[in-house]
Design a protein around this motif. Structure first.
Motif, PDB file in Angstrom:
ATOM      1  N   SER A  42       0.788  -0.885  -0.225  1.00 58.27           N
ATOM      2  CA  SER A  42      -0.008  -0.209  -0.077  1.00 58.27           C
ATOM      3  C   SER A  42       0.760   1.485   0.260  1.00 58.27           C
ATOM      4  O   SER A  42       1.890   0.845   0.102  1.00 58.27           O
ATOM      5  CB  SER A  42      -1.046  -0.128   1.330  1.00 58.27           C
ATOM      6  N   ALA A  71      -0.932  -1.813   8.645  1.00 51.27           N
ATOM      7  CA  ALA A  71      -1.806  -0.606   7.424  1.00 51.27           C
ATOM      8  C   ALA A  71      -1.138   0.271   7.136  1.00 51.27           C
ATOM      9  O   ALA A  71      -0.237   0.849   8.660  1.00 51.27           O
ATOM     10  CB  ALA A  71      -3.404  -0.309   8.131  1.00 51.27           C
ATOM     11  N   TYR A  72      -1.114   1.453   6.214  1.00 45.18           N
ATOM     12  CA  TYR A  72      -0.310   2.328   5.908  1.00 45.18           C
ATOM     13  C   TYR A  72      -1.471   3.683   5.252  1.00 45.18           C
ATOM     14  O   TYR A  72      -1.784   3.269   4.357  1.00 45.18           O
ATOM     15  CB  TYR A  72       0.988   2.521   5.648  1.00 45.18           C
ATOM     16  N   TRP A  73      -1.478   5.239   5.779  1.00 44.50           N
ATOM     17  CA  TRP A  73      -2.298   5.320   4.695  1.00 44.50           C
ATOM     18  C   TRP A  73      -2.447   6.858   5.201  1.00 44.50           C
ATOM     19  O   TRP A  73      -1.317   7.982   6.000  1.00 44.50           O
ATOM     20  CB  TRP A  73      -3.745   5.408   5.174  1.00 44.50           C
ATOM     21  N   ARG A  99      -6.911  -0.535  13.765  1.00 41.97           N
ATOM     22  CA  ARG A  99      -6.549  -1.248  12.053  1.00 41.97           C
ATOM     23  C   ARG A  99      -6.399  -0.377  11.331  1.00 41.97           C
ATOM     24  O   ARG A  99      -5.783  -1.332  10.058  1.00 41.97           O
ATOM     25  CB  ARG A  99      -7.339  -2.595  12.241  1.00 41.97           C
ATOM     26  N   SER A 100      -6.976   0.642  11.195  1.00 42.71           N
ATOM     27  CA  SER A 100      -7.262   1.405   9.863  1.00 42.71           C
ATOM     28  C   SER A 100      -6.986   2.862  10.173  1.00 42.71           C
ATOM     29  O   SER A 100      -7.895   2.966  10.985  1.00 42.71           O
ATOM     30  CB  SER A 100      -7.387   0.488   8.708  1.00 42.71           C
ATOM     31  N   GLN A 149     -15.830   0.806   6.887  1.00 36.33           N
ATOM     32  CA  GLN A 149     -14.129   2.071   6.343  1.00 36.33           C
ATOM     33  C   GLN A 149     -14.813   3.796   6.825  1.00 36.33           C
ATOM     34  O   GLN A 149     -16.177   3.625   6.806  1.00 36.33           O
ATOM     35  CB  GLN A 149     -13.978   1.619   4.434  1.00 36.33           C
TER      36      GLN A 149
END
Length: 375
Positions: free
Chosen positions: A188, A236-238, A285-286, A332
């Motif tokens: 990601s 996770a990455y954003w 988690r996100s 989400q």
């Protein structure tokens, strides 16, 4: 074949989106038959994306609905209520910006509409904007896309990085999709004026512009060489153009970037903000970043947000993660200018804040269900 062009009255870029599938709507060029149509509960929302005042929701069958006061929808008339997105079929991923989008079909084909990243900014103004998604030639099957700026970035099935347009971290302009094998493989990523990506081993690597501390190395110095960020192994990455966050393997939230974009309280020094630090909150988690705010989803499916956004409250900006009970249990989340939209664990879509459909004046802090029954 042309890719996509911008509306004359809007300025900026194209973004990601992935297609759906049906016989009663025009399909993009060379679209295959879509096996997603036969899935259980085909109209269940499975992905949500937002930018500026626009929202797009992808369904399990690969179709997509969109609405809002921006150019995220591939149609000429801006819809204030959710409508089925023309030409998006057999989609496996969607993403949007305020003046267009890009979409990856199940067979890996990339389709775009709106602003064409292969054109220079001054050339966009002279083009007729085709809002029907069209296939980008010369692109291998891609599994993900990022397009918040003047370029499109994508990962192929092996996690290798492709890009085209104005590649800001290197100061070059790719007229056609180009592979960058020297970057290695990622699962990601985010790319704009800088690039950060999560590798399969849980490490995060960044390079490019660093005026806001986006590279997470404790400096404000840009660099062209990818280097690892000092964060624990992550699941996770954003990111967004100003900041990045990860959910570590232990469920911790770590963020870095511009001080005003981080959940660290008031008056954070820029160099301190450029150094990744954990944020006290329940295990996550996100998450998502965008438009002066950010959110993290916990392992218990609760939504915590920070920053200046009417979906958090009408009060001053929150500088620490704030629980948003009105969002419900969340799968989400997506952030726009002054609003947040979520897919709940029961499959319904809700939006809070100054959302882009019917909302009584003066009631900015309120969460409503989005009616998708007519889609």
């Amino acid at each position: 074949m042309a890719t996509c062009f911008s509306r004359p009255d809007l300025c900026a870029v194209v973004l990601l989106a992935l297609l759906g599938c049906s016989d009663d709507e025009p399909e993009p060029p060379d679209a295959p038959s879509c096996p997603l149509e036969s899935v259980d509960d085909p109209w269940r929302p499975v992905q949500i994306a937002a930018d500026y005042r626009g929202v797009m929701v992808r369904f399990a069958n690969g179709r997509a609905a969109c609405w809002g006061n921006s150019g995220v929808c591939p149609i000429e008339k801006i819809p204030s209520q959710p409508v089925l997105a023309n030409g998006i079929a057999c989609s496996t991923l969607v993403g949007v910006v305020d003046i267009g989008g890009a979409s990856v079909r199940q067979d890996g084909a990339v389709l775009v509409w709106g602003a064409d990243p292969t054109l220079k900014q001054q050339e966009w103004e002279t083009q007729t904007p085709p809002w029907e998604p069209v296939v980008v030639p010369g692109v291998p099957p891609l599994t993900s896309l990022s397009h918040p700026g003047d370029a499109v970035w994508g990962l192929d099935a092996d996690g290798r990085v492709w890009s085209w347009g104005k590649i800001t971290p290197w100061g070059i302009h790719h007229e056609v999709p180009t592979l960058s094998p020297e970057l290695g493989a990622f699962q990601s990523f985010f790319a704009s004026g800088y690039f950060c990506g999560l590798r399969a081993d849980g490490t995060v690597w960044c390079f490019g512009g660093n005026k806001g501390g986006q590279l997470g190395d404790g400096t404000l110095v840009s660099r062209s060489e990818p280097k690892p960020v000092a964060v624990p192994a992550s699941n996770a990455y954003w990111g967004d153009p100003t900041a990045s966050c990860v959910a570590t393997a232990e469920g911790e939230l770590w963020c870095w970037g511009l001080p005003e974009r981080l959940p660290r309280g008031e008056d954070v020094d820029p160099l301190e903000a450029a150094t990744p630090r954990p944020t006290p909150m329940p295990p996550v988690r996100s998450g998502v970043l965008g438009y002066n705010s950010g959110c993290a989803i916990t392992l218990e499916d609760d939504l915590y947000c920070w920053g200046a956004n009417s979906a958090i409250s009408t009060a001053v900006a929150h500088r620490v993660p704030t629980y948003i009970p009105d969002a419900g249990k969340v799968e989400q989340a997506a952030i726009g200018e002054g609003f947040i939209c979520v897919i709940r664990t029961d499959g319904t879509v809700w939006c809070g804040g100054i959302v882009t459909y019917v909302r009584p004046p003066g009631e900015s802090y309120r969460w409503d269900i989005v009616d998708l029954s007519h889609i």
